[in-house]
Design a protein around this motif. Structure first.
Motif, PDB file in Angstrom:
ATOM      1  N   HIS A  98     -40.712 -38.132  17.097  1.00 61.23           N
ATOM      2  CA  HIS A  98     -41.453 -38.798  16.025  1.00 61.23           C
ATOM      3  C   HIS A  98     -41.028 -40.252  15.801  1.00 61.23           C
ATOM      4  O   HIS A  98     -41.232 -40.793  14.708  1.00 61.23           O
ATOM      5  N   GLY A 129     -46.376 -32.442  14.796  1.00 57.18           N
ATOM      6  CA  GLY A 129     -46.343 -33.893  14.767  1.00 57.18           C
ATOM      7  C   GLY A 129     -47.757 -34.443  14.870  1.00 57.18           C
ATOM      8  O   GLY A 129     -48.694 -33.927  14.266  1.00 57.18           O
ATOM      9  N   GLY A 163     -46.461 -34.064  22.948  1.00 56.67           N
ATOM     10  CA  GLY A 163     -46.299 -33.969  21.507  1.00 56.67           C
ATOM     11  C   GLY A 163     -46.218 -32.536  21.015  1.00 56.67           C
ATOM     12  O   GLY A 163     -46.099 -31.581  21.801  1.00 56.67           O
ATOM     13  N   ASP A 197     -43.923 -36.606  20.303  1.00 58.04           N
ATOM     14  CA  ASP A 197     -44.593 -37.303  19.202  1.00 58.04           C
ATOM     15  C   ASP A 197     -44.110 -38.739  19.000  1.00 58.04           C
ATOM     16  O   ASP A 197     -44.325 -39.316  17.933  1.00 58.04           O
TER      17      ASP A 197
END
Length: 259
Positions: A140, A101, A97, A122
């Motif tokens: 993400h 994030g 990650g 992330d």
């Protein structure tokens, strides 16, 4: 130690359960933690702050825990966390990650992730998913439980795909996909519900019909989205199979849903 091939390179600081199997020429870094019963094939690389649970099968040439492909990353100790019972095939790449994030990339349990798939920084992947070859997630992205991604599916950053959803071959997912729905096309559009997936996971004909009616409410009844959403949430109060829509609407991205 008989379970570790003599050509494997394992940092002495790495934490491996005594039952972990490691194939030839695999490299494992000092911040790795690997649980009982996990098998790692030859020529794999596990680096970064990576935690891998129990009974995973990691095939040759996988790259897990490499630094995120994000220019903002400055060497922070972000993590990759993988659960239990996952199958991770050849040439897969899972990155850690970022501090901008959630600080980690997470993968749940009992996922089947085929060759050449990519999980960027992330990302959060649930459990019991299937990623066909070359499916790729940008940063993400959130993937729910029991999701099926068709081969060469590409998911744009920050998108959310709800539980039991499915994408077709080469789908380009640029907005959120609600639970149970199917997405298809280069710029993915709604394509019905994942009724076969629901049947395989024990849903009744009545439950499938209820989900189909939700699909009609969103796409076929010419309702404003907020009005359709309110109707779905009201029905979710008494229909357990629709409860996942409440969670989906609470955690969906700002991109909106596929239309």
């Amino acid at each position: 130690m008989t379970l570790i091939h003599p050509t494997a390179v394992i940092d002495p600081k790495a934490e491996l359960d005594s039952s972990v199997k490691v194939g030839a020429y695999t490299v494992i870094g000092g911040n790795a933690q690997i649980g009982a019963g996990t098998e790692i094939g030859p020529h794999a690389v596990i680096e970064g702050h990576t935690v891998i649970g129990e009974n995973n099968r990691i095939f040759q040439f996988a790259s897990l825990g490499a630094q995120p492909q994000d220019k903002k990353w400055k060497g922070e100790p972000t993590r990759l966390i993988i659960g239990n019972g996952n199958t991770i095939r050849e040439f897969t790449t899972f990155n850690t990650g970022t501090v901008t994030g959630i600080g980690e990339t997470r993968v749940g349990d009992d996922n089947w992730i085929m060759a050449y798939c990519h999980l960027a920084h992330d990302c959060v992947v649930g459990s019991h998913t299937i990623f066909a070859n070359n499916a790729s997630l940008a940063g993400h992205v959130t993937i729910g439980d029991y999701v099926v991604l068709g081969g060469y599916t590409l998911v744009f950053q920050f998108c959310t795909i709800g539980n039991y959803a499915m994408t077709a071959f080469s789908a380009g997912v640029h907005k959120d996909v609600p639970p149970y729905f199917m997405a298809a096309g280069y710029r993915a559009e709604p394509a019905g519900i994942n009724s076969e997936g629901m049947r395989r996971n024990g849903f009744t004909a009545e439950q499938i019909a209820n989900v189909k009616d939700v699909y009609k409410t969103v796409y076929l009844r010419d309702l404003p989205f907020e009005e359709a959403k309110a109707d779905i949430l009201k029905r979710a109060e008494t229909l357990p199979e629709l409860a996942v829509f409440k969670e989906f609407f609470e955690h969906s991205s700002s991109r909106g849903i596929i239309r």
